[in-house]
Design a protein around this motif. Sequence first.
Motif, PDB file in Angstrom:
ATOM      1  N   GLU A  51       0.850  -1.196   0.000  1.00  0.00           N
ATOM      2  CA  GLU A  51       0.000   0.000   0.000  1.00  0.00           C
ATOM      3  C   GLU A  51       0.884   1.244   0.000  1.00  0.00           C
ATOM      4  O   GLU A  51       2.011   1.184   0.481  1.00  0.00           O
TER       5      GLU A  51
ATOM      6  N   ILE B  79      -5.812  -9.611   3.915  1.00  0.00           N
ATOM      7  CA  ILE B  79      -4.766  -8.587   3.990  1.00  0.00           C
ATOM      8  C   ILE B  79      -3.431  -9.323   4.069  1.00  0.00           C
ATOM      9  O   ILE B  79      -3.267 -10.229   4.890  1.00  0.00           O
TER      10      ILE B  79
ATOM     11  N   TRP C  44       0.635  -9.667   4.765  1.00  0.00           N
ATOM     12  CA  TRP C  44       1.827  -9.239   5.490  1.00  0.00           C
ATOM     13  C   TRP C  44       3.028  -9.693   4.679  1.00  0.00           C
ATOM     14  O   TRP C  44       3.061 -10.818   4.195  1.00  0.00           O
TER      15      TRP C  44
ATOM     16  N   GLY D 171       8.227  -5.668   5.329  1.00  0.00           N
ATOM     17  CA  GLY D 171       7.656  -4.540   6.060  1.00  0.00           C
ATOM     18  C   GLY D 171       6.386  -3.921   5.533  1.00  0.00           C
ATOM     19  O   GLY D 171       5.940  -2.907   6.071  1.00  0.00           O
ATOM     20  N   GLU D 172       5.779  -4.508   4.507  1.00  0.00           N
ATOM     21  CA  GLU D 172       4.588  -3.897   3.925  1.00  0.00           C
ATOM     22  C   GLU D 172       3.324  -4.711   4.182  1.00  0.00           C
ATOM     23  O   GLU D 172       3.390  -5.867   4.581  1.00  0.00           O
ATOM     24  N   VAL D 173       2.190  -4.060   3.928  1.00  0.00           N
ATOM     25  CA  VAL D 173       0.878  -4.726   3.966  1.00  0.00           C
ATOM     26  C   VAL D 173       0.163  -4.435   2.649  1.00  0.00           C
ATOM     27  O   VAL D 173       0.517  -3.495   1.934  1.00  0.00           O
TER      28      VAL D 173
END
Lengths: 243, 243, 243, 243
Positions: free
Chosen positions: D158, D171, D173, D177-179
């Motif tokens: 995102e 969602i 992971w 480090g991102e979603v």
Amino acid sequence: MAAIRVTVWNEYRHEKTNPRVAEIYPEGIHGAIAAHLRRAGSFEVRTATLDEPEHGLTEEVLEQTDVLLWWGHLAHDEVSDQIASRVQDRVLQGMGLIVLHSGHGSKVFGRLLGTRTGALKWRDDGERERLWVIEHGHPIADGLGEFIEIPKEEMYGERFEIPAPDELVFISWFEGGEVFRSGCCYRRGKGRLFYFRPGHETFPVYHHPDVLQVIGNAVRWAAPTPGAPAVYGRMAPIEPIGR
Amino acid sequence: MAAIRVTVWNEYRHEKTNPRVAEIYPEGIHGAIAAHLRRAGSFEVRTATLDEPEHGLTEEVLEQTDVLLWWGHLAHDEVSDQIASRVQDRVLQGMGLIVLHSGHGSKVFGRLLGTRTGALKWRDDGERERLWVIEHGHPIADGLGEFIEIPKEEMYGERFEIPAPDELVFISWFEGGEVFRSGCCYRRGKGRLFYFRPGHETFPVYHHPDVLQVIGNAVRWAAPTPGAPAVYGRMAPIEPIGR
Amino acid sequence: MAAIRVTVWNEYRHEKTNPRVAEIYPEGIHGAIAAHLRRAGSFEVRTATLDEPEHGLTEEVLEQTDVLLWWGHLAHDEVSDQIASRVQDRVLQGMGLIVLHSGHGSKVFGRLLGTRTGALKWRDDGERERLWVIEHGHPIADGLGEFIEIPKEEMYGERFEIPAPDELVFISWFEGGEVFRSGCCYRRGKGRLFYFRPGHETFPVYHHPDVLQVIGNAVRWAAPTPGAPAVYGRMAPIEPIGR
Amino acid sequence: MAAIRVTVWNEYRHEKTNPRVAEIYPEGIHGAIAAHLRRAGSFEVRTATLDEPEHGLTEEVLEQTDVLLWWGHLAHDEVSDQIASRVQDRVLQGMGLIVLHSGHGSKVFGRLLGTRTGALKWRDDGERERLWVIEHGHPIADGLGEFIEIPKEEMYGERFEIPAPDELVFISWFEGGEVFRSGCCYRRGKGRLFYFRPGHETFPVYHHPDVLQVIGNAVRWAAPTPGAPAVYGRMAPIEPIGR
């Protein structure tokens, strides 16, 4: 596919005191709806009413219910807090719930939505209602025309104090000048809810083929699907932390 | 424009028993948040805590509150049903509500959402959290970067049993492998609610500038606007019926 | 706070060929709306019309526009693809857009929503419309009563082929038997959109105080807020990968 | 119940030029997905690719397609505007559409959503992805565990420029480090859309049993139901007007 197990719950008071209602629904509102669902096939149907022990909604009955229908009006307060909580819990665990007409003011519906769901406008003058299909690709609208027309109904008008529905399937037009969100889908926990407006006790609304069609469609839509498990509580990391 | 009247409510127990928490928040969590809002200007701020009479939330205080912030954890059950109902009613009438961190398990939040909002995953290992901005045009994200980074926090993980938010502003990434819907907007009745995840008591999260920025933004977003009246009950038709 | 910069765009054809429209709007529909917004203060208002070079919507004009209003009807196809794309891009970057009445069929609206937004029912018989406020706490309803009544209007009826709005503020009732989602909020990219139904050119709808009130409210609601940056493309990890 | 007719569309370029991709998908990505759906039963499956006449998506093929799957990456621009419009129209008329991975940047998806759906973050380092089930009662999650784990995948992060989904099922992971909103349901016109993130061509993602499970579930979810007719255009009133 196993048959969907349906419990039709009714307050069952008007039918005992108002001859007009008794004439329209000699077996009770629950009886009329249950008979329709039985004719429709693919459902296993039972009924339950307020004055039975535990309102007919024992743990065992609810365990064996895939979709619960709820009609109440005069006696929302006589539903015990314990049973209301039990129904709420079962919905959150996946049971479908279909709330009909004056059931909007029930403890069960209010607790699941969090607002004063009893708050709306009404007028009991037997006026024409037209329920327009807003989402014409929705399975709850299967087999309908562009709208459902009911020649004489009680009016319900906005502002209706509900959270904005996840899906709005019907909007009603009333002869006297009001509109209403009449077919409202919600997901709460693992369960699906549908509110369907029509069904004042003094009109033969639950003999109307389109209304019965919607009820059958809604039962199929609200029936639980397996989904995935949800695990709550303390959890170990998959990744080492604080490197 | 009149100043927004804010009440910061805190359970205020950890601070009295855990020296680490007392050190981070010598004036309590409510004190830290209130001090920030006072510095930010344009707010009239008071605080209230669990152990005050009526938990500090008298009718009068709530009447004079535009936005209520809620932090609780250990003692959700000690909040009286009456005060929880009073807060719920005020939200439905228009008061903004901002629920912080472990406040997810509070009576107030659970009643307004209708689900078991206490149900989620957690792990108290002090790991890195990144809150990604999902709706970058949302006023609650004003003044932030692409994400908020918190070096040490308690983890909360999905499945979180909430209704799908009306607007999802933040999603958290945790070092240990989980994600969480961390900034959730709801409208209930005439009021606006915002759930904001960060704020474990043993880390100095309410001294983090981005976290405080979000809290200020959320207060402005949740503050009541005049809107329109809602009238409920029996109503005469505008059109003659049954012609 | 700096004034909100508004551009009122109008096709401006009916006014030149239909004397009835010219009589109602001697300065054009855009002129009537612009005059109202100027009187309301706190807005910097300009207008633009189809037959100007680049339809009056140069890069420079759009750069200086916070909120664009759009009225079109006869000549949707004469809007160039290039300008439609330019407006779409600006909305995604944060410009507010308010689409009025027959603007539902415009390229700009259709491209932003992705459906055949021209598809609806209509009847041009000058009938009574009542726009009920559904979300009475919404800022777009500020200062209204329970509904807006317009004595003579063109009817628009469902099914209206739009994605379900993010927020549904008004539902219209029409004398002839239809309903319509008349106040629809959307967020697209960084921008906010509002569709507002009333405004047939042969009735003095844009002189109606409630309609003008909504337009002013909607401009304030749709005006960009700073938000947060969005970064796209290749990105380095914060965590080492593949340990 | 008649079998659901599925067309799996693939750009089919990587497989011809990159030996690693050819090794993973000797019959092409479309071939792997089609083979799975055929094994799953209850589907009638065909495939279509970019370099066939009309990209394999003739009027006739689309008429006979209940659900279309779309994988594209390098050559979004080579899809003709005419075919993109044809697919868009069919979705609005009820055909289900499942957009996979880099298909987010396709004309078809962008037109239906109205935003720059190509805009997101990415990193092609083969990192661990965990797709958490957010709506554990959703039929698209049937048969999964709490999450899907993919050992090596391309990262998407995102801000992803899409309208807020009607239902957010997954969602992601990412290790780095991102979603990401990885499972997004939309209703557009009479059709249902599902975006499902996984599927970078250089990893064997479409051999992962959970990924295939989701694809089968999504096909069933997106398949058209009869619904109700929608009528557009001029319409006579049911009520006399202007009494």
